[in-house]
Design a protein around this motif. Sequence first.
Motif, PDB file in Angstrom:
ATOM      1  N   ALA A  23      65.490  51.110  -3.987  1.00  0.00           N
ATOM      2  CA  ALA A  23      66.484  50.021  -3.949  1.00  0.00           C
ATOM      3  C   ALA A  23      66.313  49.208  -5.227  1.00  0.00           C
ATOM      4  CB  ALA A  23      66.244  49.130  -2.743  1.00  0.00           C
ATOM      5  N   VAL A  24      67.412  48.934  -5.904  1.00  0.00           N
ATOM      6  CA  VAL A  24      67.363  48.115  -7.121  1.00  0.00           C
ATOM      7  C   VAL A  24      68.077  46.805  -6.811  1.00  0.00           C
ATOM      8  CG1 VAL A  24      67.986  47.949  -9.565  1.00  0.00           C
ATOM      9  CG2 VAL A  24      67.437  50.191  -8.561  1.00  0.00           C
ATOM     10  N   THR A  25      67.381  45.681  -6.978  1.00  0.00           N
ATOM     11  CA  THR A  25      68.033  44.402  -6.697  1.00  0.00           C
ATOM     12  C   THR A  25      68.438  43.724  -8.002  1.00  0.00           C
ATOM     13  OG1 THR A  25      65.879  43.324  -6.528  1.00  0.00           O
ATOM     14  CG2 THR A  25      66.925  43.982  -4.476  1.00  0.00           C
ATOM     15  N   ARG A  26      69.553  43.054  -7.946  1.00  0.00           N
ATOM     16  CA  ARG A  26      70.115  42.325  -9.085  1.00  0.00           C
ATOM     17  C   ARG A  26      70.608  40.967  -8.585  1.00  0.00           C
ATOM     18  NH1 ARG A  26      72.140  44.910 -14.073  1.00  0.00           N
ATOM     19  NH2 ARG A  26      70.690  46.621 -14.469  1.00  0.00           N
ATOM     20  N   THR A  27      71.015  40.122  -9.519  1.00  0.00           N
ATOM     21  CA  THR A  27      71.504  38.803  -9.112  1.00  0.00           C
ATOM     22  C   THR A  27      72.554  38.294 -10.091  1.00  0.00           C
ATOM     23  OG1 THR A  27      70.846  36.534  -8.609  1.00  0.00           O
ATOM     24  CG2 THR A  27      69.617  37.613 -10.356  1.00  0.00           C
ATOM     25  N   MET A  28      73.420  37.416  -9.601  1.00  0.00           N
ATOM     26  CA  MET A  28      74.363  36.742 -10.498  1.00  0.00           C
ATOM     27  C   MET A  28      73.763  35.429 -11.020  1.00  0.00           C
ATOM     28  SD  MET A  28      77.974  37.600  -8.530  1.00  0.00           S
ATOM     29  CE  MET A  28      79.073  36.930  -9.793  1.00  0.00           C
ATOM     30  N   SER A  29      72.494  35.142 -10.645  1.00  0.00           N
ATOM     31  CA  SER A  29      71.889  33.843 -10.972  1.00  0.00           C
ATOM     32  C   SER A  29      71.410  33.719 -12.411  1.00  0.00           C
ATOM     33  CB  SER A  29      70.659  33.592 -10.094  1.00  0.00           C
ATOM     34  OG  SER A  29      70.982  33.587  -8.740  1.00  0.00           O
ATOM     35  N   LYS A  30      71.157  34.828 -13.087  1.00  0.00           N
ATOM     36  CA  LYS A  30      70.456  34.748 -14.378  1.00  0.00           C
ATOM     37  C   LYS A  30      71.424  35.019 -15.520  1.00  0.00           C
ATOM     38  CE  LYS A  30      66.737  34.024 -11.941  1.00  0.00           C
ATOM     39  NZ  LYS A  30      66.092  32.721 -11.868  1.00  0.00           N
ATOM     40  N   ALA A  31      71.477  36.260 -16.011  1.00  0.00           N
ATOM     41  CA  ALA A  31      72.352  36.559 -17.151  1.00  0.00           C
ATOM     42  C   ALA A  31      73.804  36.173 -16.842  1.00  0.00           C
ATOM     43  CB  ALA A  31      72.259  38.036 -17.492  1.00  0.00           C
ATOM     44  N   PHE A  32      74.214  36.380 -15.618  1.00  0.00           N
ATOM     45  CA  PHE A  32      75.610  36.140 -15.252  1.00  0.00           C
ATOM     46  C   PHE A  32      75.968  34.656 -15.213  1.00  0.00           C
ATOM     47  CE2 PHE A  32      79.605  36.926 -13.225  1.00  0.00           C
ATOM     48  CZ  PHE A  32      79.926  38.202 -13.655  1.00  0.00           C
ATOM     49  N   GLY A  33      74.959  33.806 -15.232  1.00  0.00           N
ATOM     50  CA  GLY A  33      75.229  32.369 -15.345  1.00  0.00           C
ATOM     51  C   GLY A  33      75.818  31.738 -14.095  1.00  0.00           C
TER      52      GLY A  33
ATOM     53  N   ARG B  59      74.699  31.433  -5.636  1.00  0.00           N
ATOM     54  CA  ARG B  59      73.810  32.122  -4.690  1.00  0.00           C
ATOM     55  C   ARG B  59      74.405  33.469  -4.287  1.00  0.00           C
ATOM     56  NH1 ARG B  59      70.256  31.923  -5.862  1.00  0.00           N
ATOM     57  NH2 ARG B  59      68.921  32.135  -4.058  1.00  0.00           N
ATOM     58  N   LEU B  60      74.381  34.390  -5.236  1.00  0.00           N
ATOM     59  CA  LEU B  60      74.864  35.726  -4.929  1.00  0.00           C
ATOM     60  C   LEU B  60      73.924  36.744  -5.570  1.00  0.00           C
ATOM     61  CD1 LEU B  60      76.698  38.398  -5.125  1.00  0.00           C
ATOM     62  CD2 LEU B  60      77.406  36.797  -3.358  1.00  0.00           C
ATOM     63  N   GLY B  61      73.174  37.434  -4.713  1.00  0.00           N
ATOM     64  CA  GLY B  61      72.297  38.504  -5.190  1.00  0.00           C
ATOM     65  C   GLY B  61      72.709  39.786  -4.503  1.00  0.00           C
ATOM     66  N   TYR B  62      72.322  40.926  -5.063  1.00  0.00           N
ATOM     67  CA  TYR B  62      72.774  42.183  -4.463  1.00  0.00           C
ATOM     68  C   TYR B  62      71.762  43.290  -4.688  1.00  0.00           C
ATOM     69  CZ  TYR B  62      74.656  42.576  -9.254  1.00  0.00           C
ATOM     70  OH  TYR B  62      74.799  42.582 -10.613  1.00  0.00           O
ATOM     71  N   LEU B  63      72.019  44.390  -4.002  1.00  0.00           N
ATOM     72  CA  LEU B  63      71.098  45.526  -4.009  1.00  0.00           C
ATOM     73  C   LEU B  63      71.915  46.799  -4.139  1.00  0.00           C
ATOM     74  CD1 LEU B  63      68.229  46.203  -1.502  1.00  0.00           C
ATOM     75  CD2 LEU B  63      70.202  47.726  -1.488  1.00  0.00           C
ATOM     76  N   ALA B  64      71.363  47.768  -4.862  1.00  0.00           N
ATOM     77  CA  ALA B  64      71.968  49.094  -4.934  1.00  0.00           C
ATOM     78  C   ALA B  64      70.946  50.090  -4.409  1.00  0.00           C
ATOM     79  CB  ALA B  64      72.348  49.422  -6.374  1.00  0.00           C
ATOM     80  N   GLY B  65      71.387  50.990  -3.560  1.00  0.00           N
ATOM     81  CA  GLY B  65      70.465  51.971  -2.984  1.00  0.00           C
ATOM     82  C   GLY B  65      71.257  53.077  -2.312  1.00  0.00           C
ATOM     83  N   SER B  66      70.560  53.891  -1.544  1.00  0.00           N
ATOM     84  CA  SER B  66      71.269  54.947  -0.819  1.00  0.00           C
ATOM     85  C   SER B  66      72.083  54.301   0.312  1.00  0.00           C
ATOM     86  CB  SER B  66      70.273  55.959  -0.241  1.00  0.00           C
ATOM     87  OG  SER B  66      69.384  55.300   0.638  1.00  0.00           O
ATOM     88  N   ARG B  67      73.104  54.997   0.754  1.00  0.00           N
ATOM     89  CA  ARG B  67      73.912  54.459   1.863  1.00  0.00           C
ATOM     90  C   ARG B  67      73.068  54.264   3.108  1.00  0.00           C
ATOM     91  NH1 ARG B  67      79.561  57.459   2.699  1.00  0.00           N
ATOM     92  NH2 ARG B  67      79.407  56.269   4.635  1.00  0.00           N
ATOM     93  N   GLU B  68      72.152  55.203   3.281  1.00  0.00           N
ATOM     94  CA  GLU B  68      71.262  55.156   4.458  1.00  0.00           C
ATOM     95  C   GLU B  68      70.452  53.849   4.462  1.00  0.00           C
ATOM     96  OE1 GLU B  68      68.845  58.562   3.886  1.00  0.00           O
ATOM     97  OE2 GLU B  68      67.751  58.282   5.763  1.00  0.00           O
TER      98      GLU B  68
END
Length: 394
Positions: free
Chosen positions: A240-250, A255-264
């Motif tokens: 699972a790779v987590t990312r956020t809109m809090s840093k580079a995205f300014g 308060r919006l963070g997200y995760l990319a991973g398998s559907r399962e």
Amino acid sequence: MTVLPLRPDLQGCEPYGAPELDVPVRLNVNENPYPPSPAVAADIAAAVGRAAAGLNRYPDRDFPALRSALADYLDAEAGVRLDWRQIWAANGSNEVMLQVLQAFGGPGRSCLSFTPTYSMYPEYARDTFTRYVTVARREDFTLDTDAVAAAIERERPAVVILASPNNPTGTALPLDDVAAILEAARGHGPDDAAAGPDPADCVVVVDEAYGEFRRPGVPSALELLARTDAAGAHRYPHLAVTRTMSKAFGMAGLRLGYLAGSRELVDMLRIVRLPYHLSAVSQAAALAALAHREELMSQVASLREERDALVTWLRAQGWTAYESDANFVLFGPFADREAVWQGLLDRGVLIRVVGPDGYLRVCVGTPQEMERFRDALVHVTTGADTADTKENNA
Ligand SMILES: Cc1ncc(COP(=O)(O)O)c(C=O)c1O
């Protein structure tokens, strides 16, 4: 006297958080110093206004539109195309990672991470009754993958958290190291999990909160999500790779963070999320912000340059400053780091006391803010200071 039944393991604990002080130069929580332009702010406000007209209804519980927009963003940013059902989001990546621990951690299970690292990880573990186990990074803050593999075999953790770039050191992990750890995690998950003959894997979370600040040529772990085996199946369904809109995205305030991973894996997170956890207002604002990704991200290149210049400058002053793939730099050592922190604060510059003894972390601000930081640090550390400057800046 009233006694409230706080859990015994929480007694004496303080709420987590850096001091929130109203000072002119705030370089302590790794935000993007550039606010959205008036045009972007107006667009977000209009989108929130439209959402407001329907606030009598609960929001979209599975928010496919926002997950699709996040998938498009990751494609543009890292060149990895994912299905929207491989994306999950919550109120900051902190909440996403708490959900990971809620789904995969728990009593009798452990979470493994590598110190020094982000100080919220032990809190997610504590809050989910998961044992938090750490292994020290090497002196240069990289990981010894053999030691990581040995710890995984020994501990059989349910979750392994790798911050890359790491906070507070700025260290990014080579993709080969992440792949080696994913291999070590195969079949070495907790032994209470397997429903059939195959042992469980550990879930490996790569926390890329600062991913967009990585130097050119440094890959994102998202690339590993795109890898498939000969039969076309996901090679790393436990990543699972987590990312956020809090840093580079300014957009730290959103308060919006997200995760990319398998559907399962994403579907398992949906079991523990609270119903309607992401408000209609958040969804609308995030979608409107993502439509302006180029403008919002336009300062990232100059923040990277400012960061590299900061490392060079700190070294020229005689300090150790670590190479960073994030928007902050760890530097020192100071005999009394608290005194240096306080001296900077007296001059209106707020940074963070965090990381190994004697070190401080400063986040990259605007060129004007960095100039104030440099001036203040020279004053504080060389004693080239007068009562006047102290008063003027207090
Ligand atoms: C390494 C790391 N991960 C995650 C976060 C959480 O960010 P957010 O909850 O704002 O997405 C932070 C915030 O500072 C961080 O430093």
